[in-house]
Write a protein that holds these residues in place. Structure first.
Motif: not given
Length: 377
Positions: A164-175, A308-324
């Motif tokens: 869940p991101t509220g429909g926004l792109i949240e890129a990567g994640c913090q460790g 997505a209309g050029g709208r994105f932000r950083a992901k602060y929490g950890w998610t499984d994107v780290a595996r990729f």
């Protein structure tokens, strides 16, 4: 129990409700896996479909120039009287769907399944991964099993996790890592405190260091990650009349994805270098997970940002994107729902958001690659 019928071509809101109504608490995903597998086999074309435990995998082989991985977990946290799902209207959110997993993340999963069944001419080859046991200890995570046993299924040019991101792109994640700082002392009667060495008192300088710590902020691919070093636990003491001979302070470091886990641990040791050098404290790494670079410069990822209309932000929490990310696959989080409502008894998602994310991804998966992006604060 009979396998529930899922209509993947139905309105993704209705599909979300049908998924929510299949109870699938972590470790008990066989019924929903059966339903998803049956629906994919009956209602999609051109997919290789595989079942691996309670993980359902599907992919196309159209020899297209890029491959997009869509990954979502089947499980939920324990049900809190919020199954079956129900529709209602709230003054602030409008039409919403309530139920366990509506946010985390059966709405995101419904979007992926719906698109797998309804996309007629995608411009990317697709891989769909529906996995189990995401909501419990990492050792049980179904995506981890796939990574170890069937790693070719994780190959792609970009991965989208339906978090869940509220429909926004949240890129990567913090460790994230946790370090236990331990102080040793000498036990004594508190009436003769001078005869002991108080271990709790030895934590004072470390606490001051944390209070004065200035976290780093770093920009990666237009995403600004803000680090944090925080005390999350403290312990010590023997009895009300005893000078304690041991105490500990647990510290959590959320680090930007340009640091490795080893570099992050080295940074924590550097922050407390004076106390560690003097032998006042010792440091033990108790838990660690890597971050994930956003990788938005990759053409396939840039095309998603453009859709997505050029709208994105950083992901602060950890998610499984780290595996990729660890496999060299750029990954983002994108799904309906406010993450602050995940796991709550009143978990709910605006129905319009489910449809909006569906159409955003439909446009991305159907349109030629583009580029562009705008950072969201």
């Amino acid at each position: 129990m009979s396998v529930p019928d899922l209509n993947l071509r139905a309105d993704p809101v209705e599909l979300t409700a049908a998924l929510v109504d299949i109870r699938s608490v972590s470790g008990d995903e066989s019924l929903i896996a059966d339903a998803v597998e049956a629906a994919l086999r009956a209602q999609t074309r051109g997919f290789e479909i595989s079942r691996f435990g309670n993980r359902v995998l599907a992919r196309t082989h159209r020899n297209l120039p890029t491959r997009v991985v869509l990954a979502g977990h089947l499980d939920t946290v324990p049900i809190a009287g919020n199954v079956p799902s129900r529709r209602t209207r709230t003054p602030d959110e409008g039409d919403v769907l309530l139920g366990c997993g509506t946010v985390d993340m059966k709405s995101g999963l419904a979007v992926f399944l719906h698109l797998a069944a309804t996309l007629d001419d995608p411009v990317h080859d697709l891989t769909l991964i529906c996995y189990d046991c995401e909501e419990i200890a990492a050792e049980h995570n179904g995506l981890g099993f796939i990574e170890r046993e069937k790693p070719d299924w994780l190959a792609g040019d970009v991965a989208v996790l339906g978090e869940p991101t509220g429909g926004l792109i949240e890129a990567g994640c913090q460790g994230t890592l946790r370090v236990r700082l331990t102080a040793e002392g000498t036990r004594a009667h508190s009436a003769r405190a001078w005869m002991g060495e108080n271990a709790v008192h030895k934590l004072a300088d470390a606490l001051t260091t944390l209070r004065e710590y200035v976290p780093r902020s770093v920009d990666i691919d237009g995403c600004r990650y803000r680090e944090g070093l925080t005390a999350v636990g403290i312990g010590g003491g023997v009895a009300g009349n005893v000078v304690p001979d041991q105490a500990h302070l647990d510290v959590n470091f959320r680090f930007a994805p340009d640091r490795s886990q080893a570099q992050a641990f080295a940074h924590v040791r550097e922050v407390f270098a004076a106390d560690l050098a003097d032998g006042v404290l010792s440091a033990q790494l108790t838990d660690s997970a890597p971050g994930a670079l956003p990788g938005l410069r990759h053409p396939a990822a840039a095309a998603l940002v453009a859709a997505a209309g050029g709208r994105f932000r950083a992901k602060y929490g950890w998610t499984d994107v780290a595996r990729f990310s660890a496999l060299g696959v750029p990954a983002v989080n994108l799904g309906p729902g406010d993450p602050s409502l995940a796991h709550r008894a009143d978990e709910r998602v605006p129905v319009d958001q489910i449809r909006e994310v569906t159409e955003l991804l439909r446009g991305y998966l159907s349109a030629p690659a583009g580029a562009g992006g705008e950072l969201l604060a």
